[in-house]
Structure formats: C-alpha cells, structure tokens
Design a protein around this motif. Sequence first.
Motif, PDB file in Angstrom:
ATOM      1  N   ALA A   1      16.712   2.609   3.847  1.00 60.47           N
ATOM      2  CA  ALA A   1      15.268   2.467   4.065  1.00 60.47           C
ATOM      3  C   ALA A   1      14.517   2.523   2.738  1.00 60.47           C
ATOM      4  O   ALA A   1      13.614   1.715   2.484  1.00 60.47           O
ATOM      5  N   GLU A   2      14.887   3.445   1.878  1.00 59.44           N
ATOM      6  CA  GLU A   2      14.222   3.563   0.575  1.00 59.44           C
ATOM      7  C   GLU A   2      14.497   2.343  -0.298  1.00 59.44           C
ATOM      8  O   GLU A   2      13.589   1.825  -0.951  1.00 59.44           O
ATOM      9  N   ASP A   3      15.741   1.864  -0.298  1.00 57.18           N
ATOM     10  CA  ASP A   3      16.077   0.652  -1.068  1.00 57.18           C
ATOM     11  C   ASP A   3      15.306  -0.557  -0.551  1.00 57.18           C
ATOM     12  O   ASP A   3      14.812  -1.372  -1.335  1.00 57.18           O
ATOM     13  N   PHE A   4      15.198  -0.671   0.774  1.00 54.87           N
ATOM     14  CA  PHE A   4      14.468  -1.785   1.385  1.00 54.87           C
ATOM     15  C   PHE A   4      12.993  -1.750   0.989  1.00 54.87           C
ATOM     16  O   PHE A   4      12.429  -2.757   0.556  1.00 54.87           O
ATOM     17  N   ARG A   5      12.370  -0.578   1.112  1.00 57.41           N
ATOM     18  CA  ARG A   5      10.962  -0.443   0.716  1.00 57.41           C
ATOM     19  C   ARG A   5      10.759  -0.808  -0.749  1.00 57.41           C
ATOM     20  O   ARG A   5       9.842  -1.543  -1.103  1.00 57.41           O
ATOM     21  N   SER A   6      11.639  -0.299  -1.593  1.00 56.78           N
ATOM     22  CA  SER A   6      11.528  -0.562  -3.033  1.00 56.78           C
ATOM     23  C   SER A   6      11.647  -2.044  -3.336  1.00 56.78           C
ATOM     24  O   SER A   6      10.861  -2.595  -4.108  1.00 56.78           O
ATOM     25  N   LYS A   7      12.633  -2.691  -2.714  1.00 56.65           N
ATOM     26  CA  LYS A   7      12.822  -4.123  -2.969  1.00 56.65           C
ATOM     27  C   LYS A   7      11.628  -4.934  -2.462  1.00 56.65           C
ATOM     28  O   LYS A   7      11.198  -5.890  -3.119  1.00 56.65           O
ATOM     29  N   CYS A   8      11.098  -4.569  -1.316  1.00 56.51           N
ATOM     30  CA  CYS A   8       9.916  -5.267  -0.796  1.00 56.51           C
ATOM     31  C   CYS A   8       8.756  -5.166  -1.784  1.00 56.51           C
ATOM     32  O   CYS A   8       8.112  -6.169  -2.102  1.00 56.51           O
ATOM     33  N   TYR A   9       8.495  -3.961  -2.277  1.00 55.39           N
ATOM     34  CA  TYR A   9       7.373  -3.777  -3.192  1.00 55.39           C
ATOM     35  C   TYR A   9       7.613  -4.472  -4.529  1.00 55.39           C
ATOM     36  O   TYR A   9       6.680  -4.997  -5.133  1.00 55.39           O
ATOM     37  N   LEU A  10       8.868  -4.525  -4.978  1.00 50.26           N
ATOM     38  CA  LEU A  10       9.189  -5.277  -6.200  1.00 50.26           C
ATOM     39  C   LEU A  10       8.906  -6.763  -6.017  1.00 50.26           C
ATOM     40  O   LEU A  10       8.519  -7.450  -6.958  1.00 50.26           O
ATOM     41  N   ASN A  11       9.096  -7.259  -4.795  1.00 45.23           N
ATOM     42  CA  ASN A  11       8.829  -8.662  -4.486  1.00 45.23           C
ATOM     43  C   ASN A  11       7.401  -8.875  -3.992  1.00 45.23           C
ATOM     44  O   ASN A  11       7.083  -9.912  -3.407  1.00 45.23           O
ATOM     45  N   GLU A  12       6.562  -7.877  -4.212  1.00 46.87           N
ATOM     46  CA  GLU A  12       5.123  -7.926  -3.909  1.00 46.87           C
ATOM     47  C   GLU A  12       4.836  -8.224  -2.436  1.00 46.87           C
ATOM     48  O   GLU A  12       3.987  -9.050  -2.102  1.00 46.87           O
TER      49      GLU A  12
ATOM     50  N   ASN B   1       6.639  -4.158   6.406  1.00 39.48           N
ATOM     51  CA  ASN B   1       6.071  -4.663   7.647  1.00 39.48           C
ATOM     52  C   ASN B   1       5.888  -6.187   7.592  1.00 39.48           C
ATOM     53  O   ASN B   1       6.261  -6.896   8.533  1.00 39.48           O
ATOM     54  N   ALA B   2       5.333  -6.693   6.517  1.00 39.66           N
ATOM     55  CA  ALA B   2       5.128  -8.136   6.382  1.00 39.66           C
ATOM     56  C   ALA B   2       6.457  -8.883   6.374  1.00 39.66           C
ATOM     57  O   ALA B   2       6.594  -9.943   7.003  1.00 39.66           O
ATOM     58  N   PHE B   3       7.447  -8.320   5.681  1.00 34.74           N
ATOM     59  CA  PHE B   3       8.762  -8.949   5.626  1.00 34.74           C
ATOM     60  C   PHE B   3       9.397  -9.007   7.010  1.00 34.74           C
ATOM     61  O   PHE B   3       9.915 -10.045   7.433  1.00 34.74           O
TER      62      PHE B   3
END
Length: 68
Positions: free
Chosen positions: A28-39, A43-45
Amino acid sequence: MPRDYQKEYQNVKKKKQIISAQIPIEIAEDFRSKCYLNETTPNAFLKACIDAYLDNSLVYENGKLNIK
C-alpha cells in the motif's frame, strides 16, 4: 435559506460506494508513493483502472492485467 449539509451528504452517499481491498502495508505504501511520483492519486488511478476494465480496454487474465 442556509444549506443543509447533512442532506447534501446523504444525497452524495446514495450515489457512490466505496470498494476496498486488504493488502500488505508495504505494498500500500509503495503504491501510494508511486502514484504520487507519477503525479496522480491512488483513488484516481484505481478509478481509471475500473473504467478501463468496464469498457473492455483492460483485461484480467491468469492473474495479470492486459491492455487491449
């Protein structure tokens, strides 16, 4: 006339539903981090994945996602 926030909340609540999944904290933490790195946001993803799956441009086969 003042806004009735409770009524507005109830109307929105009737039209939406939360879908959840239980996953390990590290994923979950890796997923959140990667999403934010990809701007984007998680939830949007996830909404985009669901939309793509519903219009058949994303397929789940043999445990993997494939784009048509």
